[in-house]
Design a protein around this motif. Sequence first.
Motif, PDB file in Angstrom:
ATOM      1  N   ARG A  60       0.838  -1.215   0.000  1.00 53.74           N
ATOM      2  CA  ARG A  60       0.000   0.000   0.000  1.00 53.74           C
ATOM      3  C   ARG A  60       0.861   1.249   0.000  1.00 53.74           C
ATOM      4  O   ARG A  60       2.040   1.240   0.364  1.00 53.74           O
ATOM      5  CB  ARG A  60      -0.987  -0.011   1.145  1.00 53.74           C
ATOM      6  CG  ARG A  60      -0.635   0.102   2.617  1.00 53.74           C
ATOM      7  CD  ARG A  60       0.701   0.255   3.071  1.00 53.74           C
ATOM      8  NE  ARG A  60       0.817   0.475   4.503  1.00 53.74           N
ATOM      9  CZ  ARG A  60       1.536   1.471   5.051  1.00 53.74           C
ATOM     10  NH1 ARG A  60       2.205   2.307   4.298  1.00 53.74           N
ATOM     11  NH2 ARG A  60       1.607   1.600   6.356  1.00 53.74           N
ATOM     12  N   ALA A 114       0.299   5.223   1.533  1.00 55.33           N
ATOM     13  CA  ALA A 114      -0.634   5.882   2.462  1.00 55.33           C
ATOM     14  C   ALA A 114      -0.260   7.340   2.693  1.00 55.33           C
ATOM     15  O   ALA A 114       0.246   7.691   3.758  1.00 55.33           O
ATOM     16  CB  ALA A 114      -0.653   5.112   3.784  1.00 55.33           C
ATOM     17  N   THR A 159      -0.380  11.179   3.689  1.00 53.01           N
ATOM     18  CA  THR A 159      -1.142  12.041   4.598  1.00 53.01           C
ATOM     19  C   THR A 159      -1.650  13.200   3.761  1.00 53.01           C
ATOM     20  O   THR A 159      -0.876  13.847   3.061  1.00 53.01           O
ATOM     21  CB  THR A 159      -0.229  12.557   5.726  1.00 53.01           C
ATOM     22  OG1 THR A 159       0.291  11.425   6.408  1.00 53.01           O
ATOM     23  CG2 THR A 159      -0.994  13.420   6.711  1.00 53.01           C
ATOM     24  N   ASP A 167      -4.460   9.007   4.425  1.00 49.50           N
ATOM     25  CA  ASP A 167      -4.293   9.183   5.868  1.00 49.50           C
ATOM     26  C   ASP A 167      -4.846  10.550   6.267  1.00 49.50           C
ATOM     27  O   ASP A 167      -4.144  11.553   6.274  1.00 49.50           O
ATOM     28  CB  ASP A 167      -2.815   9.008   6.259  1.00 49.50           C
ATOM     29  CG  ASP A 167      -2.419   7.533   6.343  1.00 49.50           C
ATOM     30  OD1 ASP A 167      -3.303   6.674   6.111  1.00 49.50           O
ATOM     31  OD2 ASP A 167      -1.263   7.235   6.650  1.00 49.50           O
ATOM     32  N   TYR A 198      -0.926   8.338  15.163  1.00 45.29           N
ATOM     33  CA  TYR A 198      -0.542   7.605  13.967  1.00 45.29           C
ATOM     34  C   TYR A 198      -0.221   6.119  14.212  1.00 45.29           C
ATOM     35  O   TYR A 198      -0.747   5.266  13.501  1.00 45.29           O
ATOM     36  CB  TYR A 198       0.624   8.348  13.276  1.00 45.29           C
ATOM     37  CG  TYR A 198       1.396   7.500  12.334  1.00 45.29           C
ATOM     38  CD1 TYR A 198       0.851   7.136  11.096  1.00 45.29           C
ATOM     39  CD2 TYR A 198       2.643   7.006  12.668  1.00 45.29           C
ATOM     40  CE1 TYR A 198       1.552   6.317  10.240  1.00 45.29           C
ATOM     41  CE2 TYR A 198       3.341   6.183  11.813  1.00 45.29           C
ATOM     42  CZ  TYR A 198       2.796   5.841  10.609  1.00 45.29           C
ATOM     43  OH  TYR A 198       3.484   5.012   9.770  1.00 45.29           O
TER      44      TYR A 198
HETATM   45  N1  GLU Z   1       0.766   8.722   6.204  1.00 41.56           N
HETATM   46  C1  GLU Z   1       2.149   8.571   6.551  1.00 41.56           C
HETATM   47  C2  GLU Z   1       2.973   9.664   5.912  1.00 41.56           C
HETATM   48  O1  GLU Z   1       2.604  10.200   4.905  1.00 41.56           O
HETATM   49  C3  GLU Z   1       2.722   7.242   6.118  1.00 41.56           C
HETATM   50  C4  GLU Z   1       2.059   6.106   6.717  1.00 41.56           C
HETATM   51  C5  GLU Z   1       2.735   4.796   6.445  1.00 41.56           C
HETATM   52  O2  GLU Z   1       3.257   4.588   5.342  1.00 41.56           O
HETATM   53  O3  GLU Z   1       2.712   3.947   7.337  1.00 41.56           O
HETATM   54  O4  GLU Z   1       4.021  10.001   6.409  1.00 41.56           O
END
Ligand code: GLU
Length: 289
Positions: A5, A7, A9, A41, A168
Amino acid sequence: MYVGRFAPTTSGPLHLGSLLAAVASYLDARAHDGQWLLRLDDIDEQRATADAEQIALATLKHHGLSWDGLISRQVHNRDRYWNAIDTLRSRGLTFYCTCSRKKLRNESTYPGYCRTRHEKPNVPASIRVLVPDIEFSFTDRIQGSVRGNLADQEGDFIVLRKESIVSYPLAVVIDDDVTGVTDVVRGADLLESTLAQIFLIRTLNLSEQRYAHIPVLNQRDGVKLSKRDRAFAIDNRTPVLNLVSALHMLGLNPPSKYKDVHKLLAWATEQWDIRSVPKGRSILDFMSI
Ligand code: GLU
Ligand code: ZN
């Protein structure tokens, strides 16, 4: 079956460092004939914006990084986060913390001031989880063996912030469990938090992932690129160039003949070898300075 995945933010546009994480996780998933999921996120609703979300999606599309299935969002998992906090609380593993930022200003490890506060106070409080004084370790596919004792690091960490925002490490372990993620490929800035995540995974009996932490991109002065550095927002008009930069930083050497993102990514998927990714926690952003 491999499930990976990306993710982001959604509190700002993607920068080159996020593109690096997107490309690395995409290539690792595709090279394993796996799925590559996209999660937004957005749990920090004060900072997440619809604009940033649209920009992130557009950037991925421009760069040919197409994800599988539906996009998931942290806000959809809110009930699950609260259940997890309840589980921790019912096992006596949490306490309410009313310490101000100022009070903890000089502490790198939480000193335990509120450890006995099990009843919700009448003032805003965060919820912290009691960490055990034992060493955790895991093998990172890029960084090798990582070990540490949470009690010596951050200490009892926050699972719910004073503003009622889930932290988080708690959110991410639930998110990855719910979507069946087997492999996490992301920036090494999250390496420290990984020990806290492994602790939560084991305590809450969630599924464990394999990890690969790629070096984060630093500016020449050693400062991590962040969403605030607008100058480093990705220029969607030059996707091939951006991908070529990202691939170089991941240890690949793309030939100049590819003028199309899909062909370039297909080539990179064939060539992908996680052992070629530079080890270490950071690399200089040599392409964009
Ligand atoms: N959302 C987080 C970020 O952009 C990353 C989350 C993850 O990859 O575990 O820093
Ligand atoms: Zn406290």
